[in-house]
Design a protein around this motif. Structure first.
Motif, PDB file in Angstrom:
ATOM      1  N   VAL A   1       1.039  -1.374  -0.139  1.00 33.39           N
ATOM      2  CA  VAL A   1       0.041   0.020   0.067  1.00 33.39           C
ATOM      3  C   VAL A   1       0.953   1.263  -0.068  1.00 33.39           C
ATOM      4  O   VAL A   1       1.802   1.301   0.951  1.00 33.39           O
ATOM      5  CB  VAL A   1      -0.750   0.179   1.300  1.00 33.39           C
ATOM      6  N   ASP A   2       0.986   2.119  -0.959  1.00 31.27           N
ATOM      7  CA  ASP A   2       1.912   3.141  -1.142  1.00 31.27           C
ATOM      8  C   ASP A   2       1.158   4.496  -1.306  1.00 31.27           C
ATOM      9  O   ASP A   2       0.584   4.929  -2.398  1.00 31.27           O
ATOM     10  CB  ASP A   2       2.583   2.706  -2.492  1.00 31.27           C
ATOM     11  N   ASP A   3       1.045   5.267  -0.136  1.00 31.35           N
ATOM     12  CA  ASP A   3       0.388   6.505  -0.050  1.00 31.35           C
ATOM     13  C   ASP A   3      -1.144   6.373  -0.700  1.00 31.35           C
ATOM     14  O   ASP A   3      -1.017   7.372  -1.479  1.00 31.35           O
ATOM     15  CB  ASP A   3       1.183   7.211  -1.003  1.00 31.35           C
ATOM     16  N   VAL A   4      -1.829   6.059   0.072  1.00 35.74           N
ATOM     17  CA  VAL A   4      -3.342   6.075  -0.133  1.00 35.74           C
ATOM     18  C   VAL A   4      -4.036   6.810   0.643  1.00 35.74           C
ATOM     19  O   VAL A   4      -4.147   6.612   1.964  1.00 35.74           O
ATOM     20  CB  VAL A   4      -3.833   4.447  -0.377  1.00 35.74           C
ATOM     21  N   SER A   5      -4.928   7.552   0.237  1.00 39.94           N
ATOM     22  CA  SER A   5      -6.038   8.661   0.762  1.00 39.94           C
ATOM     23  C   SER A   5      -7.318   8.492   0.466  1.00 39.94           C
ATOM     24  O   SER A   5      -7.611   8.536  -0.809  1.00 39.94           O
ATOM     25  CB  SER A   5      -5.410   9.929   1.058  1.00 39.94           C
ATOM     26  N   PHE A   6      -8.308   8.361   1.182  1.00 44.27           N
ATOM     27  CA  PHE A   6      -9.468   8.447   0.941  1.00 44.27           C
ATOM     28  C   PHE A   6     -10.616   8.437   2.143  1.00 44.27           C
ATOM     29  O   PHE A   6      -9.976   8.588   3.418  1.00 44.27           O
ATOM     30  CB  PHE A   6     -10.072   7.159   0.100  1.00 44.27           C
ATOM     31  N   HIS A   7     -11.685   8.944   2.160  1.00 42.30           N
ATOM     32  CA  HIS A   7     -12.630   8.808   3.279  1.00 42.30           C
ATOM     33  C   HIS A   7     -13.889   8.067   2.967  1.00 42.30           C
ATOM     34  O   HIS A   7     -14.297   7.864   1.939  1.00 42.30           O
ATOM     35  CB  HIS A   7     -12.998  10.179   3.637  1.00 42.30           C
ATOM     36  N   ILE A   8     -14.506   7.608   4.150  1.00 44.57           N
ATOM     37  CA  ILE A   8     -15.895   7.124   3.845  1.00 44.57           C
ATOM     38  C   ILE A   8     -16.792   7.862   4.964  1.00 44.57           C
ATOM     39  O   ILE A   8     -16.513   7.991   6.043  1.00 44.57           O
ATOM     40  CB  ILE A   8     -15.828   5.482   4.333  1.00 44.57           C
ATOM     41  N   ASP A   9     -18.036   8.089   4.488  1.00 48.19           N
ATOM     42  CA  ASP A   9     -18.954   8.931   5.165  1.00 48.19           C
ATOM     43  C   ASP A   9     -19.755   7.800   5.944  1.00 48.19           C
ATOM     44  O   ASP A   9     -19.883   6.510   5.776  1.00 48.19           O
ATOM     45  CB  ASP A   9     -19.740   9.767   4.442  1.00 48.19           C
ATOM     46  N   ASP A  10     -20.569   8.388   7.042  1.00 46.26           N
ATOM     47  CA  ASP A  10     -21.342   7.399   7.794  1.00 46.26           C
ATOM     48  C   ASP A  10     -22.385   6.580   7.004  1.00 46.26           C
ATOM     49  O   ASP A  10     -23.363   7.337   6.352  1.00 46.26           O
ATOM     50  CB  ASP A  10     -22.168   8.529   8.902  1.00 46.26           C
ATOM     51  N   GLN A  11     -22.479   5.424   7.383  1.00 46.41           N
ATOM     52  CA  GLN A  11     -23.301   4.443   6.792  1.00 46.41           C
ATOM     53  C   GLN A  11     -23.438   4.318   5.177  1.00 46.41           C
ATOM     54  O   GLN A  11     -24.223   4.073   4.506  1.00 46.41           O
ATOM     55  CB  GLN A  11     -25.095   4.691   7.090  1.00 46.41           C
ATOM     56  N   GLU A  12     -22.076   4.567   4.745  1.00 44.61           N
ATOM     57  CA  GLU A  12     -22.067   4.698   3.331  1.00 44.61           C
ATOM     58  C   GLU A  12     -21.144   3.205   2.959  1.00 44.61           C
ATOM     59  O   GLU A  12     -20.525   2.741   4.091  1.00 44.61           O
ATOM     60  CB  GLU A  12     -21.083   5.914   3.006  1.00 44.61           C
ATOM     61  N   THR A  13     -20.973   2.618   1.553  1.00 41.43           N
ATOM     62  CA  THR A  13     -20.199   1.679   1.379  1.00 41.43           C
ATOM     63  C   THR A  13     -19.332   2.098   0.413  1.00 41.43           C
ATOM     64  O   THR A  13     -19.544   2.712  -0.775  1.00 41.43           O
ATOM     65  CB  THR A  13     -21.200   0.412   0.864  1.00 41.43           C
ATOM     66  N   LEU A  14     -18.126   2.054   0.576  1.00 37.20           N
ATOM     67  CA  LEU A  14     -17.213   2.190  -0.411  1.00 37.20           C
ATOM     68  C   LEU A  14     -16.474   0.933  -0.850  1.00 37.20           C
ATOM     69  O   LEU A  14     -15.994   0.158  -0.202  1.00 37.20           O
ATOM     70  CB  LEU A  14     -15.820   3.065   0.042  1.00 37.20           C
ATOM     71  N   GLY A  15     -16.722   0.691  -2.284  1.00 34.90           N
ATOM     72  CA  GLY A  15     -16.178  -0.448  -2.924  1.00 34.90           C
ATOM     73  C   GLY A  15     -14.723  -0.393  -3.387  1.00 34.90           C
ATOM     74  O   GLY A  15     -14.505   0.716  -4.077  1.00 34.90           O
ATOM     75  N   LEU A  16     -13.646  -1.382  -2.721  1.00 39.78           N
ATOM     76  CA  LEU A  16     -12.307  -1.112  -3.448  1.00 39.78           C
ATOM     77  C   LEU A  16     -12.262  -2.213  -4.267  1.00 39.78           C
ATOM     78  O   LEU A  16     -12.267  -3.405  -3.810  1.00 39.78           O
ATOM     79  CB  LEU A  16     -11.584  -0.948  -2.060  1.00 39.78           C
ATOM     80  N   VAL A  17     -11.854  -1.863  -5.602  1.00 40.72           N
ATOM     81  CA  VAL A  17     -11.596  -3.005  -6.464  1.00 40.72           C
ATOM     82  C   VAL A  17     -10.269  -2.861  -7.148  1.00 40.72           C
ATOM     83  O   VAL A  17      -9.648  -1.947  -7.046  1.00 40.72           O
ATOM     84  CB  VAL A  17     -12.702  -2.871  -7.513  1.00 40.72           C
ATOM     85  N   GLY A  18     -10.062  -3.925  -7.810  1.00 44.39           N
ATOM     86  CA  GLY A  18      -8.715  -4.223  -8.395  1.00 44.39           C
ATOM     87  C   GLY A  18      -8.375  -5.608  -8.705  1.00 44.39           C
ATOM     88  O   GLY A  18      -9.007  -6.407  -8.009  1.00 44.39           O
ATOM     89  N   GLU A  19      -7.264  -5.863  -9.380  1.00 48.13           N
ATOM     90  CA  GLU A  19      -7.228  -7.507  -9.847  1.00 48.13           C
ATOM     91  C   GLU A  19      -6.328  -7.957  -8.456  1.00 48.13           C
ATOM     92  O   GLU A  19      -5.771  -7.212  -7.479  1.00 48.13           O
ATOM     93  CB  GLU A  19      -6.055  -7.667 -10.599  1.00 48.13           C
ATOM     94  N   SER A  20      -6.252  -9.233  -8.232  1.00 40.53           N
ATOM     95  CA  SER A  20      -5.369  -9.878  -7.185  1.00 40.53           C
ATOM     96  C   SER A  20      -4.009  -9.141  -6.885  1.00 40.53           C
ATOM     97  O   SER A  20      -3.487  -9.285  -7.956  1.00 40.53           O
ATOM     98  CB  SER A  20      -5.498 -11.359  -7.096  1.00 40.53           C
ATOM     99  N   GLY A  21      -3.623  -9.193  -5.881  1.00 41.16           N
ATOM    100  CA  GLY A  21      -2.294  -8.759  -5.548  1.00 41.16           C
ATOM    101  C   GLY A  21      -2.099  -7.017  -5.423  1.00 41.16           C
ATOM    102  O   GLY A  21      -1.027  -6.699  -5.579  1.00 41.16           O
ATOM    103  N   CYS A  22      -3.238  -6.332  -5.681  1.00 43.18           N
ATOM    104  CA  CYS A  22      -2.988  -4.906  -5.981  1.00 43.18           C
ATOM    105  C   CYS A  22      -2.805  -4.292  -4.531  1.00 43.18           C
ATOM    106  O   CYS A  22      -2.557  -3.085  -4.425  1.00 43.18           O
ATOM    107  CB  CYS A  22      -4.002  -4.384  -6.774  1.00 43.18           C
ATOM    108  N   GLY A  23      -3.369  -4.966  -3.539  1.00 44.47           N
ATOM    109  CA  GLY A  23      -3.286  -4.342  -2.113  1.00 44.47           C
ATOM    110  C   GLY A  23      -4.528  -4.243  -1.472  1.00 44.47           C
ATOM    111  O   GLY A  23      -4.571  -3.219  -0.248  1.00 44.47           O
ATOM    112  N   LYS A  24      -5.280  -4.539  -1.819  1.00 43.89           N
ATOM    113  CA  LYS A  24      -6.907  -4.250  -1.259  1.00 43.89           C
ATOM    114  C   LYS A  24      -7.005  -4.791   0.078  1.00 43.89           C
ATOM    115  O   LYS A  24      -7.410  -4.109   1.099  1.00 43.89           O
ATOM    116  CB  LYS A  24      -7.880  -4.924  -2.127  1.00 43.89           C
TER     117      LYS A  24
END
Length: 325
Positions: A34-57
């Motif tokens: 994981v290399d310098d990742v920034s994001f936010h999630i609001d209350d009762q929200e669903t953030l989907g984090l996608v990418g191929e296998s091995g990307c650091g999810k």
């Protein structure tokens, strides 16, 4: 330390694993999971984090929960720094932040009954008296689509879908606010997936939960997410609302991911985008944009400079020089 209006905020998160070689186990490099990742999630929200296998999810999810200590960066949860909260009152943070694991087979102790698996943490946190424990566990199991009599069975007596329901019950028995769902349906039959996804959506509404939903399957993410973040080789390359992502993807990698979704109508053929080459190693990422060796729009600038994640539309962020105004 109060800091942020967001329910959960991740700032410049890094997770590097040392590569050690030789007799003296000297560190010769790092896997930048994981290399310098920034994001936010609001209350009762669903953030989907996608990418191929091995990307650091998955590593991102576990680092947010501090199951892995971050190399750098900070996580703010409900107005406070998670690191400080863990130092001051680890029990409170651990109760409020839970995880549903990917593997319903490997994540349950085969020597424990369902009663023990779900009840262990409930007892530890003292959420109910000893006398009420059985009823409380039965109630949690019912809510997750299982029967009270399942309490006295062992994991090997259940199907994959039922085991995943036990994993969900274990996480939700503690009445958390935030749950990391780490590919919770990828090990299940297609027929069971929609049941588990609908269960997660119902529980979110009922218990007012906030989800980070990790998956490599865009069809699944489309069903459950409010916003989508795309990860490639340890970095976020695009982040926007679900509708905007499916209607107007901007990053070349997002285009390739979307082109791989099967279309149910045989008369409508989607043009597959085949990416050239393999995913580079996170131990030795390419210079400049991480995606440049596989990108058909690559420019000289892409090979030398790393594109920042910038806002190009209303809440639509992308890290690509094609959209650099």
């Amino acid at each position: 330390m109060t800091h942020t209006a967001h329910f959960l905020e991740v700032k410049n998160l890094k997770q590097y694993f040392p590569i050690r070689k030789g007799v003296f186990r000297r560190t010769v490099g790092y896997v930048r999971a994981v290399d310098d990742v920034s994001f936010h999630i609001d209350d009762q929200e669903t953030l989907g984090l996608v990418g191929e296998s091995g990307c650091g999810k998955t590593t991102t999810g576990r680092t947010i929960l501090h199951l892995l200590d971050p190399t750098e960066g900070e996580v703010f949860f409900m107005g406070g720094n998670v690191r400080d909260k863990l130092r001051d009152d680890p029990r409170e943070v651990r109760q409020k932040m839970q995880i549903i694991f990917q593997d319903p087979y490997g994540s349950l102790n085969p020597r424990m009954t369902v009663n023990e698996i779900v009840g262990e943490a409930v007892r530890y946190y003292g959420l109910c008296s000893k006398k009420e424990l059985g009823d409380y566990i039965s109630e949690v199991l019912l809510r997750c689509g299982l029967l009270p009599e399942h309490r006295f069975r062992y994991p090997h007596e259940f199907s994959g879908g039922q085991r995943q329901r036990i994993g969900i019950a274990r996480a939700l028995a503690l009445k958390p606010n935030f749950v990391v769902c780490d590919e919770p349906v990828s090990a299940l039959d297609v027929s069971i997936r929609s049941q588990i996804l609908n269960l997660l959506k119902d529980l979110q509404e009922e218990m007012k939960l906030t989800y980070l939903f990790i998956s490599h399957d865009l069809a699944v993410v489309r069903h459950i997410s409010d916003r989508i973040a795309v990860m490639y080789l340890g970095k976020l390359v695009e982040m926007t609302s679900k509708v905007e992502f499916f209607d107007n993807p901007l990053h070349p990698y997002s285009h390739a991911l979307l082109s791989a979704i099967p279309v149910p109508d045989p008369a409508r053929q989607r043009q597959h985008i085949i990416l050239e080459g393999d995913v580079p190693s996170p131990a030795n990422p390419p210079e400049g944009c991480r995606f440049n060796p596989r990108c058909k729009y690559v420019m000289e600038k892409c090979k030398k400079e790393e594109p920042p994640l910038i806002e190009v539309g209303a809440n639509h962020f992308v890290a690509c020089f094609l959209h650099d105004k």
